[in-house]
Design an enzyme around this catalytic site. Structure first.
Site, PDB file in Angstrom:
ATOM      1  N   GLU A  99      44.763  45.825  33.087  1.00 17.93           N
ATOM      2  CA  GLU A  99      44.452  45.050  34.293  1.00 17.93           C
ATOM      3  C   GLU A  99      44.686  43.568  34.042  1.00 17.93           C
ATOM      4  O   GLU A  99      44.621  43.108  32.898  1.00 17.93           O
ATOM      5  CB  GLU A  99      42.982  45.269  34.692  1.00 17.93           C
ATOM      6  CG  GLU A  99      42.789  46.182  35.893  1.00 17.93           C
ATOM      7  CD  GLU A  99      43.274  45.595  37.224  1.00 17.93           C
ATOM      8  OE1 GLU A  99      44.120  44.667  37.247  1.00 17.93           O
ATOM      9  OE2 GLU A  99      42.805  46.075  38.257  1.00 17.93           O
ATOM     10  N   ASP A 100      44.925  42.849  35.108  1.00 11.37           N
ATOM     11  CA  ASP A 100      45.062  41.396  34.995  1.00 11.37           C
ATOM     12  C   ASP A 100      43.688  40.731  34.949  1.00 11.37           C
ATOM     13  O   ASP A 100      43.425  39.870  34.128  1.00 11.37           O
ATOM     14  CB  ASP A 100      45.916  40.821  36.143  1.00 11.37           C
ATOM     15  CG  ASP A 100      45.475  41.298  37.534  1.00 11.37           C
ATOM     16  OD1 ASP A 100      44.559  42.152  37.637  1.00 11.37           O
ATOM     17  OD2 ASP A 100      46.046  40.821  38.525  1.00 11.37           O
ATOM     18  N   ASP A 103      37.005  41.417  38.473  1.00 10.40           N
ATOM     19  CA  ASP A 103      36.220  40.492  39.281  1.00 10.40           C
ATOM     20  C   ASP A 103      34.913  41.218  39.649  1.00 10.40           C
ATOM     21  O   ASP A 103      33.961  41.206  38.873  1.00 10.40           O
ATOM     22  CB  ASP A 103      37.086  40.137  40.499  1.00 10.40           C
ATOM     23  CG  ASP A 103      36.513  39.030  41.344  1.00 10.40           C
ATOM     24  OD1 ASP A 103      35.719  38.245  40.836  1.00 10.40           O
ATOM     25  OD2 ASP A 103      36.881  38.950  42.534  1.00 10.40           O
ATOM     26  N   LYS A 131      35.768  37.964  35.033  1.00  7.85           N
ATOM     27  CA  LYS A 131      34.812  37.044  35.673  1.00  7.85           C
ATOM     28  C   LYS A 131      33.468  37.749  35.717  1.00  7.85           C
ATOM     29  O   LYS A 131      33.117  38.346  36.739  1.00  7.85           O
ATOM     30  CB  LYS A 131      35.240  36.770  37.130  1.00  7.85           C
ATOM     31  CG  LYS A 131      36.377  35.831  37.339  1.00  7.85           C
ATOM     32  CD  LYS A 131      36.521  35.602  38.853  1.00  7.85           C
ATOM     33  CE  LYS A 131      37.856  35.055  39.211  1.00  7.85           C
ATOM     34  NZ  LYS A 131      38.084  35.044  40.681  1.00  7.85           N
ATOM     35  N   VAL A 153      41.992  32.117  40.255  1.00  3.79           N
ATOM     36  CA  VAL A 153      43.082  31.736  39.358  1.00  3.79           C
ATOM     37  C   VAL A 153      44.378  32.466  39.701  1.00  3.79           C
ATOM     38  O   VAL A 153      44.356  33.563  40.262  1.00  3.79           O
ATOM     39  CB  VAL A 153      42.711  32.012  37.874  1.00  3.79           C
ATOM     40  CG1 VAL A 153      41.586  31.103  37.408  1.00  3.79           C
ATOM     41  CG2 VAL A 153      42.351  33.477  37.646  1.00  3.79           C
ATOM     42  N   ARG A 165      52.971  34.155  40.722  1.00  2.00           N
ATOM     43  CA  ARG A 165      52.931  35.132  39.627  1.00  2.00           C
ATOM     44  C   ARG A 165      53.770  34.707  38.434  1.00  2.00           C
ATOM     45  O   ARG A 165      53.514  35.102  37.308  1.00  2.00           O
ATOM     46  CB  ARG A 165      53.447  36.498  40.103  1.00  2.00           C
ATOM     47  CG  ARG A 165      52.567  37.200  41.118  1.00  2.00           C
ATOM     48  CD  ARG A 165      53.054  38.652  41.268  1.00  2.00           C
ATOM     49  NE  ARG A 165      52.552  39.285  42.475  1.00  2.00           N
ATOM     50  CZ  ARG A 165      51.372  39.892  42.589  1.00  2.00           C
ATOM     51  NH1 ARG A 165      50.558  39.919  41.564  1.00  2.00           N
ATOM     52  NH2 ARG A 165      51.012  40.463  43.718  1.00  2.00           N
TER      53      ARG A 165
HETATM   54  P1  IMP Z   1      37.827  43.750  41.545  1.00  3.49           P
HETATM   55  O1  IMP Z   1      37.924  45.101  42.158  1.00  3.49           O
HETATM   56  O2  IMP Z   1      36.959  42.840  42.358  1.00  3.49           O
HETATM   57  O3  IMP Z   1      37.450  43.751  40.100  1.00  3.49           O
HETATM   58  O4  IMP Z   1      39.226  43.103  41.765  1.00  3.49           O
HETATM   59  C1  IMP Z   1      40.200  43.049  40.834  1.00  3.49           C
HETATM   60  C2  IMP Z   1      41.485  42.625  41.478  1.00  3.49           C
HETATM   61  O5  IMP Z   1      41.280  41.532  42.383  1.00  3.49           O
HETATM   62  C3  IMP Z   1      42.442  42.113  40.445  1.00  3.49           C
HETATM   63  O6  IMP Z   1      43.237  43.137  39.921  1.00  3.49           O
HETATM   64  C4  IMP Z   1      43.228  41.074  41.204  1.00  3.49           C
HETATM   65  O7  IMP Z   1      44.314  41.681  41.849  1.00  3.49           O
HETATM   66  C5  IMP Z   1      42.280  40.548  42.241  1.00  3.49           C
HETATM   67  N1  IMP Z   1      41.645  39.273  41.826  1.00  3.49           N
HETATM   68  C6  IMP Z   1      40.347  39.046  41.516  1.00  3.49           C
HETATM   69  N2  IMP Z   1      40.114  37.770  41.180  1.00  3.49           N
HETATM   70  C7  IMP Z   1      41.312  37.157  41.275  1.00  3.49           C
HETATM   71  C8  IMP Z   1      41.731  35.791  41.023  1.00  3.49           C
HETATM   72  O8  IMP Z   1      40.984  34.880  40.633  1.00  3.49           O
HETATM   73  N3  IMP Z   1      43.061  35.559  41.221  1.00  3.49           N
HETATM   74  C9  IMP Z   1      43.948  36.509  41.625  1.00  3.49           C
HETATM   75  N4  IMP Z   1      43.600  37.787  41.863  1.00  3.49           N
HETATM   76  C10 IMP Z   1      42.288  38.102  41.681  1.00  3.49           C
HETATM   77 MG    MG Z   2      45.314  43.515  40.333  1.00  4.82          MG
END
Ligand code: IMP
Ligand code: MG
Length: 180
Positions: A99-100, A103, A131, A153, A165
């Site tokens: 994963e990148d 969040d 995060k 970010v 990107r």
């Molecule tokens: P989660 O389900 O909230 O953990 O979301 C994860 C996904 O949200 C990541 O794979 C990103 O695609 C996107 N995401 C969350 N925070 C950021 C950020 O700061 N910048 C860009 N994409 C983000």
């Molecule tokens: Mg993603």
């Protein structure tokens, strides 16, 4: 040179490269020459995956998934929609999900559930960024590059509305870009 819409560089190209070597050496130790199915979660993890797999010395089979939980805004949703599923069967295999950024954790939580139902031998999670302050779903992360504050970010694969990107670093996006 810094992009005009970037507030500041949070993690430099050099810091990322050093961290990738560290993470890869942990992965190499864990899997000890066993084959790994590396699952790149598109599109955000493309750049990270490309750099990471070149430091992995175990045999790698590369596959990718595209899931959506984010739309075009900056806050997450609790559902994922699999837009492109794996080509490889993971039954009995080692799987490393790349994963990148984590969040809320909702995306990976749902993905992990999906993989747990597929009878893989072992499923591990690797993320470049985390995060922790934003967590809603409890996910166990096996390899993490950097914990970052609650800022939006972009760069090194991460986007805002599909842009930024290709930046070689991770930077904080100027609020004026998305608070219009
Ligand atoms: P989660 O389900 O909230 O953990 O979301 C994860 C996904 O949200 C990541 O794979 C990103 O695609 C996107 N995401 C969350 N925070 C950021 C950020 O700061 N910048 C860009 N994409 C983000
Ligand atoms: Mg993603």
């Amino acid at each position: 040179m810094i992009h005009p819409e970037i507030e500041k560089i949070l993690i430099s190209q050099e810091e990322i490269a050093t961290k990738i070597k560290e993470i890869a050496s942990q992965i190499n130790q864990t899997f000890n020459q066993e084959e790994i199915i590396v699952v790149c979660i598109m599109k955000g993890s493309l750049v990270f995956t490309a750099d990471l797999i070149r430091e992995i010395t175990c045999p790698v089979v590369l596959d990718y998934m595209q899931v959506s939980s984010y739309g075009s805004g900056t806050s997450s949703s609790k559902f994922i929609n699999v837009k492109r599923d794996l080509e490889e069967s993971v039954e009995g295999k080692n799987v490393l999900i790349i994963e990148d950024i984590i969040d809320s954790g909702n995306t990976l939580y749902k993905l992990k559930e999906l993989f747990d139902s597929k009878n893989a031998k072992k499923v591990q999670i690797c993320t470049l960024l985390d995060k922790p302050s934003r967590r809603e779903s409890n996910v166990q992360v096996d390899y993490c590059g950097f914990q970052i504050p609650d800022e939006f970010v972009v760069g090194y694969g991460l986007d805002y509305n599909q842009r930024y990107r290709s930046l070689p670093y991770v930077g904080i996006l100027k609020r004026s870009v998305y608070e219009k």
